[in-house]
Design a protein around this motif. Structure first.
Motif, PDB file in Angstrom:
ATOM      1  N   SER A   1       0.828  -1.215   0.000  1.00 43.81           N
ATOM      2  CA  SER A   1       0.000   0.000   0.000  1.00 43.81           C
ATOM      3  C   SER A   1       0.856   1.256   0.000  1.00 43.81           C
ATOM      4  N   ALA A   2       2.054   1.157   0.579  1.00 41.28           N
ATOM      5  CA  ALA A   2       2.940   2.319   0.649  1.00 41.28           C
ATOM      6  C   ALA A   2       3.406   2.764  -0.729  1.00 41.28           C
ATOM      7  N   ARG A   3       3.320   1.875  -1.722  1.00 38.62           N
ATOM      8  CA  ARG A   3       3.739   2.248  -3.074  1.00 38.62           C
ATOM      9  C   ARG A   3       2.775   3.260  -3.699  1.00 38.62           C
ATOM     10  N   THR A   4       1.536   3.262  -3.220  1.00 37.35           N
ATOM     11  CA  THR A   4       0.541   4.181  -3.771  1.00 37.35           C
ATOM     12  C   THR A   4       0.498   5.450  -2.932  1.00 37.35           C
ATOM     13  N   ASP A   5      -0.309   6.396  -3.384  1.00 40.26           N
ATOM     14  CA  ASP A   5      -0.528   7.615  -2.606  1.00 40.26           C
ATOM     15  C   ASP A   5      -1.971   7.667  -2.117  1.00 40.26           C
ATOM     16  N   ALA A   6      -2.649   6.510  -2.155  1.00 41.75           N
ATOM     17  CA  ALA A   6      -4.056   6.458  -1.762  1.00 41.75           C
ATOM     18  C   ALA A   6      -4.200   6.612  -0.252  1.00 41.75           C
ATOM     19  N   SER A   7      -5.388   7.062   0.159  1.00 40.56           N
ATOM     20  CA  SER A   7      -5.683   7.142   1.587  1.00 40.56           C
ATOM     21  C   SER A   7      -5.824   5.731   2.155  1.00 40.56           C
ATOM     22  N   ILE A   8      -5.365   5.550   3.386  1.00 37.24           N
ATOM     23  CA  ILE A   8      -5.369   4.233   4.035  1.00 37.24           C
ATOM     24  C   ILE A   8      -6.187   4.317   5.315  1.00 37.24           C
ATOM     25  N   LEU A   9      -7.011   3.289   5.547  1.00 39.42           N
ATOM     26  CA  LEU A   9      -7.752   3.195   6.803  1.00 39.42           C
ATOM     27  C   LEU A   9      -7.362   1.901   7.500  1.00 39.42           C
ATOM     28  N   PHE A  10      -6.765   2.030   8.681  1.00 36.84           N
ATOM     29  CA  PHE A  10      -6.396   0.871   9.495  1.00 36.84           C
ATOM     30  C   PHE A  10      -7.536   0.533  10.450  1.00 36.84           C
ATOM     31  N   TYR A  11      -7.925  -0.731  10.449  1.00 38.61           N
ATOM     32  CA  TYR A  11      -8.871  -1.244  11.420  1.00 38.61           C
ATOM     33  C   TYR A  11      -8.125  -2.146  12.394  1.00 38.61           C
ATOM     34  N   GLY A  12      -8.515  -2.097  13.651  1.00 43.32           N
ATOM     35  CA  GLY A  12      -7.896  -2.998  14.613  1.00 43.32           C
ATOM     36  C   GLY A  12      -8.422  -2.760  16.000  1.00 43.32           C
ATOM     37  N   GLU A  13      -8.362  -3.797  16.815  1.00 44.10           N
ATOM     38  CA  GLU A  13      -8.797  -3.678  18.198  1.00 44.10           C
ATOM     39  C   GLU A  13      -7.906  -2.687  18.943  1.00 44.10           C
ATOM     40  N   SER A  14      -8.403  -2.245  20.068  1.00 44.07           N
ATOM     41  CA  SER A  14      -7.613  -1.341  20.902  1.00 44.07           C
ATOM     42  C   SER A  14      -6.315  -2.026  21.315  1.00 44.07           C
ATOM     43  N   GLY A  15      -5.213  -1.307  21.150  1.00 44.78           N
ATOM     44  CA  GLY A  15      -3.930  -1.816  21.611  1.00 44.78           C
ATOM     45  C   GLY A  15      -3.139  -2.637  20.618  1.00 44.78           C
ATOM     46  N   VAL A  16      -3.595  -2.750  19.346  1.00 39.25           N
ATOM     47  CA  VAL A  16      -2.853  -3.583  18.393  1.00 39.25           C
ATOM     48  C   VAL A  16      -1.663  -2.854  17.768  1.00 39.25           C
ATOM     49  N   GLY A  17      -1.603  -1.532  17.904  1.00 41.79           N
ATOM     50  CA  GLY A  17      -0.465  -0.796  17.355  1.00 41.79           C
ATOM     51  C   GLY A  17      -0.766  -0.106  16.042  1.00 41.79           C
ATOM     52  N   LYS A  18      -1.904   0.574  15.983  1.00 43.24           N
ATOM     53  CA  LYS A  18      -2.295   1.232  14.729  1.00 43.24           C
ATOM     54  C   LYS A  18      -1.370   2.405  14.377  1.00 43.24           C
ATOM     55  N   GLU A  19      -0.918   3.138  15.384  1.00 46.65           N
ATOM     56  CA  GLU A  19       0.002   4.239  15.089  1.00 46.65           C
ATOM     57  C   GLU A  19       1.353   3.706  14.614  1.00 46.65           C
ATOM     58  N   LEU A  20       1.795   2.618  15.197  1.00 45.71           N
ATOM     59  CA  LEU A  20       3.051   2.005  14.776  1.00 45.71           C
ATOM     60  C   LEU A  20       2.963   1.527  13.334  1.00 45.71           C
ATOM     61  N   ALA A  21       1.838   0.900  12.972  1.00 47.47           N
ATOM     62  CA  ALA A  21       1.649   0.442  11.595  1.00 47.47           C
ATOM     63  C   ALA A  21       1.598   1.620  10.631  1.00 47.47           C
ATOM     64  N   SER A  22       0.980   2.714  11.047  1.00 45.34           N
ATOM     65  CA  SER A  22       0.905   3.900  10.193  1.00 45.34           C
ATOM     66  C   SER A  22       2.280   4.514   9.983  1.00 45.34           C
TER      67      SER A  22
END
Length: 466
Positions: A171-192
Motif C-alpha cells: 500500500s505504501a507504493r501508492t498515494d491512496a488514503s489508508i484506513l487501518f482497522y484494529g482492536e484497541s492496543g494492536v499498534g495502529k500508530e506504529l503500523a501507520s
C-alpha cells in the motif's frame, strides 16, 4: 544481407509463412547475473538449479554449494517448504496457478540473522515446456533495522504479521488514503508510521492528529492554523497540523471519535487539498498523504448517522486489518523482549522472561493486545526480585471477563501505584479516577498507564463528564 533476418515478409511484400528460427540456447547464469537483487531458478521439487552472484553473496555460499539444494533450506533454514509452516508460498502459488506471485517473508542470511524480504515469483518455461520458478528477492529490513514509532518497533514473524506487513508495504507504493482497522492496543500508530517509512514520503513529516482529544472549539485553529488576531489573545501566525504535513503523511488516530461538524470541515480539505488559516483570506495548498485508524465500524456508524459516509469513502481507499495478538501468538516472546527493553531503559533495569513465563504469555488471549502485554510486563518487572520474570509474576486476573476493576484510595502512595497498575478490559470509567488524577498531579498519561488504558480513553472519560 539476409532479408529473412531483417524483415518477416516474403519477396512479394506479403507476410511470410515461414516459422521464425528458435532462439539460441541461453546461458541461464549470465541472464540471472544481470539482476542486482538475489535471484534463483527453482524446479518443481523446490531444488535450486541456478543462482546469481547476488544470491550467493546474500546467503554466503558458492555456486556448487547452492545448486541442488532446496530453496527453503537455504533462505528459511527450514527442512520443509514454507507453506507447510502456514506461510504464503510463492513456489506453491506459481506451480498451481502459473501466475506471478508477490509475497512478504522473513529469510535468514549466512550469519543466521533474520531479514524482511519481498519475493517476486514468476513462472518461467524452457523450450520443452517445463515450468520453473524464477524467484527475485528484494531485501526490505535487516535484523538491525527498525520500523519505529517513538521507542517501539514492529516485531514478528507469524504468518498473520507477515501478511499484514506485506499489505502495508504494498500500500505504501501508492498515494491512496489508508484506513487501518484494529482492536484497541494492536499498534495502529506504529503500523501507520511503518507505512509512512516504506513510502516515497519517508523523508517528509509524519504528523499525528489525536482526533479523540482534539476539542471541537479548537479544531480549525489546530488543524488549519490561524493568522494574527484571528481570535482574542491570538498574537501571531500559527501553521496548522495539515500544513505541517505538506510533502509527508497526516495520521488521523481514532478518526471515529470526530464530531460530525468537524468531519464536514475535514472532508472539504481532504477532497480539495486547499484550506485557509483561521482568520486568513489566502487560499493555501498542501500535498498530504492521509492515513486514518479506528477500532470502530465506521460503516455502521454511517448508517446510524454518527459518521459521514462520504468521509468514510474518502478515507478508505485502501483498508488494512491489523491482527490481534491472539492471532499471532508466536510473536509474543519477541514483542515482550522489545517491551522489556523499553521498560528497562525507562526504569533503569534489565529484565528477561523465564521459559515458563513465556509459555503463560503464549497461552493468554490478550483482549487488550500489545498495550495490555506492556502493562502486564510493567507490573511483573516491578514485582520481580531479580532480572528474570517468573510465571508467578504475571497477573492476568484483572484482564479476564467479569473481573472487578482495581480499587484506589486517595492515600495510595506513588510506589504502590507502580506495583498495582493493572489493565482494564472495558472502557468503563473507574470510580476513583479523580483520586488518581489528584495523586499524580493531573498527569493523564501516568494515570492511563496505571489503569491500563490509552491516554485518549482517560481524556474521553473527562470530556464526557464536562
Amino acid at each position: 544481407m539476409d532479408m529473412q533476418n531483417r524483415d518477416p515478409t516474403s519477396a512479394d511484400g506479403q507476410p511470410s509463412t515461414k516459422k521464425p528460427r528458435s532462439a539460441p540456447g541461453l546461458d541461464v547464469q549470465s541472464v540471472l547475473n544481470i539482476q542486482q537483487n538475489p535471484m534463483v531458478l527453482i524446479d518443481e521439487h523446490y531444488r535450486i538449479i541456478a543462482a546469481n552472484r547476488a544470491y550467493q553473496e546474500a546467503y554466503g555460499m558458492q555456486s556448487d554449494e547452492v545448486l541442488g539444494r532446496c530453496c527453503h533450506e537455504v533462505s528459511h533454514h527450514s527442512p520443509v517448504p514454507c507453506h507447510m509452516r502456514g506461510e504464503d508460498c510463492p513456489h506453491q502459488a506459481v506451480f498451481t496457478t502459473g501466475e506471478a506471485h508477490d509475497v512478504r517473508h522473513i529469510h535468514y542470511d549466512h550469519q543466521n540473522h533474520a531479514e524482511h524480504v519481498r519475493i517476486r515469483g514468476h513462472a518461467i518455461k524452457d523450450q520443452d515446456g517445463n515450468t520453473y520458478l524464477g524467484e527475485e528477492i528484494i531485501r526490505l529490513l535487516h535484523h538491525d533495522d527498525e520500523i519505529t514509532c517513538g521507542e517501539m518497533r514492529m516485531v514478528g514473524r507469524s504468518p498473520a504479521f507477515l501478511k499484514c506487513l506485506h499489505h502495508i508495504e504494498m500500500s505504501a507504493r501508492t498515494d491512496a488514503s489508508i484506513l487501518f482497522y484494529g482492536e484497541s492496543g494492536v499498534g495502529k500508530e506504529l503500523a501507520s508510521s511503518a507505512l509512512h517509512q516504506f513510502s516515497a514520503r519517508a523523508s517528509g513529516a509524519f504528523i499525528t492528529v489525536d482526533c479523540a482529544s482534539l476539542p471541537e472549539t479548537l479544531f480549525e485553529s489546530e488543524f488549519f492554523g490561524h493568522e494574527r488576531g484571528a481570535f482574542t489573545g491570538c498574537l501571531g501566525r500559527k501553521r496548522g497540523l495539515y500544513e505541517m504535513a505538506d510533502g509527508g503523511t497526516l495520521f488521523l488516530d481514532e478518526v471515529g471519535e470526530l464530531p460530525l461538524s468537524m468531519q464536514a470541515k475535514l472532508l472539504r480539505v481532504l477532497e480539495t487539498g486547499t484550506f485557509r488559516r483561521l482568520g486568513g483570506a489566502e487560499i493555501l495548498h498542501a500535498d498530504v498523504r492521509i492515513i486514518a485508524a479506528t477500532n470502530r465500524n465506521l460503516l455502521e456508524m454511517a448508517e446510524e448517522r454518527q459518521f459521514r459516509e462520504d468521509l468514510y469513502y474518502r478515507l478508505a481507499a485502501i483498508t488494512i486489518d491489523l491482527p490481534p495478538l491472539r492471532e499471532r501468538r508466536e510473536d509474543i516472546p519477541g514483542i515482550a523482549q522489545v517491551l522489556l527493553e523499553r521498560i528497562g531503559k525507562s526504569w533503569g533495569g534489565q529484565w528477561s522472561l523465564s521459559k515458563e513465563a513465556e509459555r503463560r504469555l503464549f497461552a493468554y488471549d490478550f483482549p487488550g493486545n500489545v498495550r495490555e502485554l506492556r502493562n502486564i510486563l510493567q507490573k511483573a518487572a516491578a514485582l520481580a526480585d531479580g532480572p528474570v520474570i517468573q510465571a508467578s509474576h504475571l497477573d492476568f486476573e484483572l484482564s479476564r471477563p467479569g473481573a472487578a476493576g482495581p480499587h484506589w484510595s486517595a492515600s495510595s502512595s506513588a510506589s504502590d501505584a507502580s506495583v498495582h497498575q493493572t489493565p482494564l478490559r472495558t472502557r468503563t470509567q473507574p470510580d476513583d479516577l479523580d483520586a488518581l488524577l489528584r495523586q499524580h498531579q493531573g498527569n493523564r498519561r501516568r494515570v492511563a498507564e496505571i489503569l491500563g488504558v490509552s491516554e485518549r480513553t482517560v481524556y474521553r472519560w473527562l470530556r464526557r463528564r464536562s
